[in-house]
Design a protein around this motif. Sequence first.
Motif, PDB file in Angstrom:
ATOM      1  N   ASP A 121     -83.473  60.407 -15.925  1.00  0.00           N
ATOM      2  CA  ASP A 121     -83.033  60.501 -14.525  1.00  0.00           C
ATOM      3  C   ASP A 121     -82.425  59.179 -14.070  1.00  0.00           C
ATOM      4  O   ASP A 121     -81.415  59.153 -13.350  1.00  0.00           O
ATOM      5  CB  ASP A 121     -84.219  60.850 -13.615  1.00  0.00           C
ATOM      6  N   ALA A 122     -83.046  58.075 -14.488  1.00  0.00           N
ATOM      7  CA  ALA A 122     -82.535  56.764 -14.100  1.00  0.00           C
ATOM      8  C   ALA A 122     -81.109  56.566 -14.593  1.00  0.00           C
ATOM      9  O   ALA A 122     -80.223  56.097 -13.842  1.00  0.00           O
ATOM     10  CB  ALA A 122     -83.443  55.660 -14.649  1.00  0.00           C
ATOM     11  N   LEU A 123     -80.848  56.915 -15.853  1.00  0.00           N
ATOM     12  CA  LEU A 123     -79.495  56.759 -16.399  1.00  0.00           C
ATOM     13  C   LEU A 123     -78.492  57.607 -15.628  1.00  0.00           C
ATOM     14  O   LEU A 123     -77.369  57.162 -15.315  1.00  0.00           O
ATOM     15  CB  LEU A 123     -79.496  57.132 -17.883  1.00  0.00           C
ATOM     16  N   ALA A 124     -78.883  58.834 -15.314  1.00  0.00           N
ATOM     17  CA  ALA A 124     -77.955  59.715 -14.587  1.00  0.00           C
ATOM     18  C   ALA A 124     -77.635  59.143 -13.208  1.00  0.00           C
ATOM     19  O   ALA A 124     -76.451  59.100 -12.792  1.00  0.00           O
ATOM     20  CB  ALA A 124     -78.574  61.111 -14.464  1.00  0.00           C
ATOM     21  N   HIS A 125     -78.637  58.709 -12.453  1.00  0.00           N
ATOM     22  CA  HIS A 125     -78.402  58.173 -11.103  1.00  0.00           C
ATOM     23  C   HIS A 125     -77.597  56.875 -11.148  1.00  0.00           C
ATOM     24  O   HIS A 125     -76.711  56.655 -10.310  1.00  0.00           O
ATOM     25  CB  HIS A 125     -79.741  57.930 -10.402  1.00  0.00           C
ATOM     26  N   LEU A 126     -77.895  56.009 -12.108  1.00  0.00           N
ATOM     27  CA  LEU A 126     -77.203  54.725 -12.157  1.00  0.00           C
ATOM     28  C   LEU A 126     -75.749  54.885 -12.597  1.00  0.00           C
ATOM     29  O   LEU A 126     -74.856  54.146 -12.118  1.00  0.00           O
ATOM     30  CB  LEU A 126     -77.965  53.764 -13.065  1.00  0.00           C
TER      31      LEU A 126
END
Length: 913
Positions: free
Chosen positions: A61-66
């Motif tokens: 999720d972090a990679l997608a949001h960033l």
Amino acid sequence: MTELRVDADEALRLAGVDPAAAVLLAGDVAPAARAARAWAAACVAERALGVAAMQQSRLDDALAHLRAAVRAGRRAADARLTGEARMSLASALMLRGRPRQSAQEIGRALADLDGVAAARALTQRAAISQELGRLDDAFDDLRRALPVLRRAGDVQWATRALSNRGLLHTARREFAAAEADLVAAGRLCTEHGLRLPGAIVAHNLGWVHAQRGDVPAALRHLASAEAAFTGLGLASGSILTDRAELLLSVRLVDEARATAEAAVAADERDGRRNHLPEARLLLSTIALVQGDAEQARAAAETAMHDFGRMGRTEWTTLARYARVQALVEADRAVTPAQVRRVAEALAQSGWAVPALEARILAARLALRRGDAAGARRDLAEAGRARRAGPADARARAWLAEAMLREQTGNRHGAVAALRAGLRVVEDHRATLGATELRAHVTVHRGAIARMGLRLALEDRDARHVLWWAECNRATATLLRRAHPPEDAALADLLARLRATMTAIEERRTAGVTASAAVAQQVGLERTIRDRCRELPGRDGDVPVRPRPVPELQHALRGAALVEYVEHDGRLLAVTVTAGHVRLHALATVEEVRAQVELVGFALRRLAAGTARPASLAAAETVLARAGDRLDALLALPLRGALGDRPLVVVPVGVLQQVPWSVLPSCRGRAVSVSPSATLWHAAAGRSAPGDGRVVVVAGPGLPGARAEADAVAAEYPGARVLVGPDAAAGPVAAAIDGAALVHLAAHGRLRSDNPMFSALTLADGPFTVHDLERVPRAPHHVVLAACDTARSEVVGGGEILGFTAALLAGGTATLVAPVVPVADAQTVTLVVAYHRELGRGRTPAEALAHAQLALAGSDEQSRAAAAGFVVLGHGDRPGSGPTGPPRVPGVDVTLPRHADLAAATPVAAGLPG
């Protein structure tokens, strides 16, 4: 639009301190900003969601949001926002195990940033370099970033920079500088309410203290960090890994294994691929310690692959060494040259202790191949570290120096080096507060003591054999206890445990499920254990080393000392009398073990008294034969040296549970048993208190305990009797404090799963070893009329833990208790006879021997119960109990009661955003 940006900025601020709150706020702002085409606000909101997801270990999720944040920043044509989003994306990529992509993103971020934003990016790049082992690059980035962050008043990022610099100092073993940085970072967190950074600082402080060898402080900080992470709803896999490594360092191997497996599971669940190889490598090490070479090899190879893929060359080297160790353990072909190359790589990477171990391993392999010159070069290289560095490294270096000196023919110098290594281990152990930790850490001295014992045996030097045997015995108990009586939190926890255990018994008696209470018991025991481990050693604690032979001879006063020694599967004995010290070769350990097991089986069968007459007769025959055989193996070969003198016996290993009165040579003879000659000598020097106070305690659940207490008290006018509700932990602890003699008739429970929770059952619940260690002054002479209470659990390098060990550690000079399970109904006559013999002026060892002989014509249950008792500590001085004439009752007392003696086992750092 302005309101959306304000909310997005607040969400980003929260992401580093309260991720859950950040997700709630940014989750509303991000879609609203996209709908309004407010791309700057969308960039900040998506970055907040990404940073929060990182803190919560939701890395995909972090990679997608960033990545969404980077796209939004570019659409807003805002280079600073885009660069900051790339900076956070670099962290997520690193945590996901993609170091090359991470380095690319942080480079792009720095190209877009200046001022404070660039300082933040430098701090981030330093963390990435640190993970990759590029310590000089990391230091350089932090040197440039910190002044800018401080001038700008950017507390959150200054805290991160200080925390990470503290870890860099630790990697260079600059512990004072590391602690200073971390303490400063922690102060900022406290002043500004930064909960998550504060938790990371606590974790890092735990790691620093672990690296410098301060186990109690490390455990305290790790516990604080884990509580903080849990309170924030965050993953704690890296904390678990550090705790597992710390537990392994004091050889709590099974607990370390469980903790490491939990760390691996947490990292796999959370997708933290940068931490996962470290946890797997630790599992490899633990498997090797447990003797599972194949699993150790497999785990090491997996860790090698993962570290290599991430470009973490220093860790790859460490994993390669773990693989080499596993191959050697499995008798696979490994050459000294291969190990030397690994040792050199380890040293270059800063792994000081593994490099020493590798050098010693290379020397051993060279000696197997007959390459003495190569071995000497390896040992000389390893020995250079003996003057500085952590205790475990210096101890290993002294061992290498001893091996080198032996190889060059300097045996005297080898012994001197071994003694220096022992001093390092003992000085380190004195800093540990918990008895449990002190006992387990003694395994570090095992290789040193074994080499010293081997050299002494080769020289046939009985005095030196005795000295080295003492070095490898129970000396953790000789340090003063470290649990201060004024520790109110520990007292409260122990009181809650007693209440919980009482509730469990009440529920089980009523036929009601006790699963919830058992779960509470397990939790309380874990909390008590952890609190005791976190206590530091007390000021003034010093190691107590083996006593010289002349001091032992003077204290023996006509008695004889027999110290049994185990070496290469065989038993030997050193005998000490006023005029001689002699070394004797005896039987194999397995021969003796078989007879000890037969004795235990026969005594249990006879003491129970429930079998058929033919079975009981067979048990008597087995007992007689096994006793005769043990006599032939352990005592008769020493007859010429011992004569008919009273004996002080120092057992080893399997001999710890021998009821010595079943040996014909010891029947009717005064025999005292001690875990070590040094401990016996300390007990011999203790005088009975002048006030002669006698305390008699009758615990609950024993139908005849009150009558037994009255019968014993009748022997001592003025004795204090605690029965019923008065026989509770508080009154008992106060009464036995410094008493001349204490008689305890209570259920006894040995906890083999955790000896420190072995206990006597009192009116308000279990009185554990932890409770006993809080009594300021141990009673001088104790009689435990509870079944099996003289047994102790052997841990570490021959150390013992348990109720009797705690009494002897605290200062009890003489202890009388059974080493095998006995029927409590049959012990009353023996203990009353024992007290009566004391009143006639006999020494404790003489009194027990006469009391046991007096029951020779009794039924088999009474004889078996009597045979199971031993005198522990010093049993050779008259008057070691209270003074004054006894009162002799007109009749003997035999009372039916039964104790439940079943084992009381319950059922049952990261990168900133």
